[in-house]
Design an enzyme around this catalytic site. Structure first.
Site, PDB file in Angstrom:
ATOM      1  CG  HIS A 239      43.667  36.822  39.059  1.00 21.80           C
ATOM      2  ND1 HIS A 239      44.972  37.146  39.332  1.00 21.80           N
ATOM      3  CD2 HIS A 239      42.960  37.957  39.206  1.00 21.80           C
ATOM      4  CE1 HIS A 239      45.056  38.427  39.640  1.00 21.80           C
ATOM      5  NE2 HIS A 239      43.845  38.949  39.566  1.00 21.80           N
ATOM      6  CG  ASN A 240      39.153  37.235  37.542  1.00 25.08           C
ATOM      7  OD1 ASN A 240      39.850  37.224  38.564  1.00 25.08           O
ATOM      8  ND2 ASN A 240      37.849  36.999  37.565  1.00 25.08           N
TER       9      ASN A 240
END
Length: 329
Positions: free
Chosen positions: A242-243
């Site tokens: 994620h991210n």
């Protein structure tokens, strides 16, 4: 697909040396070439096969000077290796099903907007308010979540799972069973020693001309977006957390993983089974050797790193020489 030497030369901007009407219907490695097949010669160590090849047509560099008689018709091009890639791309384009098709067993939400000449296979679900660009091919057993946007000219292979709200650019290839938009591995420790799941409400944004391999997973962001830049190529069995931000034209070989919130620059190269720690930045044009682990920031562009933890390859090789010496003493 049948092509003549004359047609091939026109496609590849080459010149024919031999019979311009010689035809081929398939491709092969130069050591395995047979009648009706096209082969290419680009590596000097394979030159002996040029003189024994039974292939009908042989792609060679324009500056190649044979030392013996050659049977196949030659097509001389600027760069034989690049010409093969161009030719395979051309044939693939010709074979694509650029026609409208809706599988009888597919399920398409009424509010979804489907472009022209989109091909959708059986057991595929297109969710509400999705937008699919023209000439995109979505094979059997694909799930496209509500509100997802997919561009034009994409190929989505069987078994792909795209979560709601994802954004996918033009000419993207998603291979079988890859997952786009699953929750990131985010859990908050509690006082009693347990873990509380952190909800992920962001999405994944994939640029144009991206290819993602089979069984690779790209996690959605917690609040904003996991970003895969234009021209990125990711092999099979990779994990993008994620991210993460992957810069344009970065390539990553199989079984590699990038931890959450890592920022990777443009034109980077990662060998197989490499690992990248979370919350670090890697400069443009960084090359990381296979099975290496990057655990800190890489600030200078163009560095070549090897080992675990990854260090400059020249330093690593000097250290490795010392290791070998100490083992022999």
């Amino acid at each position: 697909m049948k092509l003549t030497a004359k047609e091939l030369a026109a496609i590849l901007e080459g010149t024919v040396e031999g019979n311009p009407q010689e035809t081929v219907t398939s491709f092969a490695r130069i050591e395995n070439g047979k009648s009706g097949q096209l082969c290419f010669f680009a590596n000097p160590k394979y030159e002996h096969y040029v003189y024994t090849s039974k292939a009908s047509i042989l792609l060679v560099n324009a500056d190649f000077h044979p030392r013996q008689e050659i049977t196949p018709t030659l097509i001389r091009v600027k760069d034989a290796y690049s010409a093969v890639a161009q030719l395979l791309s051309y044939v693939s384009e010709q074979k694509k099903k650029y026609r409208r098709h809706r599988g009888f067993l597919s399920r398409i939400a009424f509010s979804a907007k489907i472009g022209k000449r989109v091909w959708i296979g059986d057991f595929t679900r297109i969710g509400a308010k999705c937008r699919i660009g023209e000439r995109t091919i979505i094979h059997d057993n694909v799930s496209v979540g509500d509100g997802t946007v997919i561009g034009s000219g994409c190929i989505i292979y069987p078994g792909v799972r795209i979560y709601p709200g994802m954004v996918i650019g033009d000419n993207v290839i998603l291979h079988a069973n890859c997952v786009i938009g699953s929750d990131g591995f985010g859990n908050a420790p509690q006082e009693d020693g347990s873990w509380k799941k952190i909800e992920h409400l962001g999405n994944v944004i994939i640029g144009n001309d991206v290819e993602i391999g089979a069984n690779t997973t790209v996690d959605r962001a917690e609040m904003e977006s996991t970003v895969i830049g234009n021209g990125v190529k990711i092999d099979n069995l990779c994990q993008i957390a994620h991210n993460v931000y992957l810069g344009d034209n970065t390539v990553m070989a199989a079984q590699s993983g990038v931890a959450g919130s890592a920022h990777i620059g443009r034109n980077c190269i990662f060998g197989g089974q490499t690992g990248v720690s979370g919350h670090i930045k890697i400069a443009d044009r960084t090359t990381v050797g296979g099975r290496s682990g990057v655990i800190g920031n890489v600030r200078r562009s163009g560095e070549v790193l090897v080992g675990f933890p990854a260090i400059d390859h020249k330093v690593y090789m000097r250290a490795y020489a010392k290791f070998k010496q100490s083992g022999q003493e």
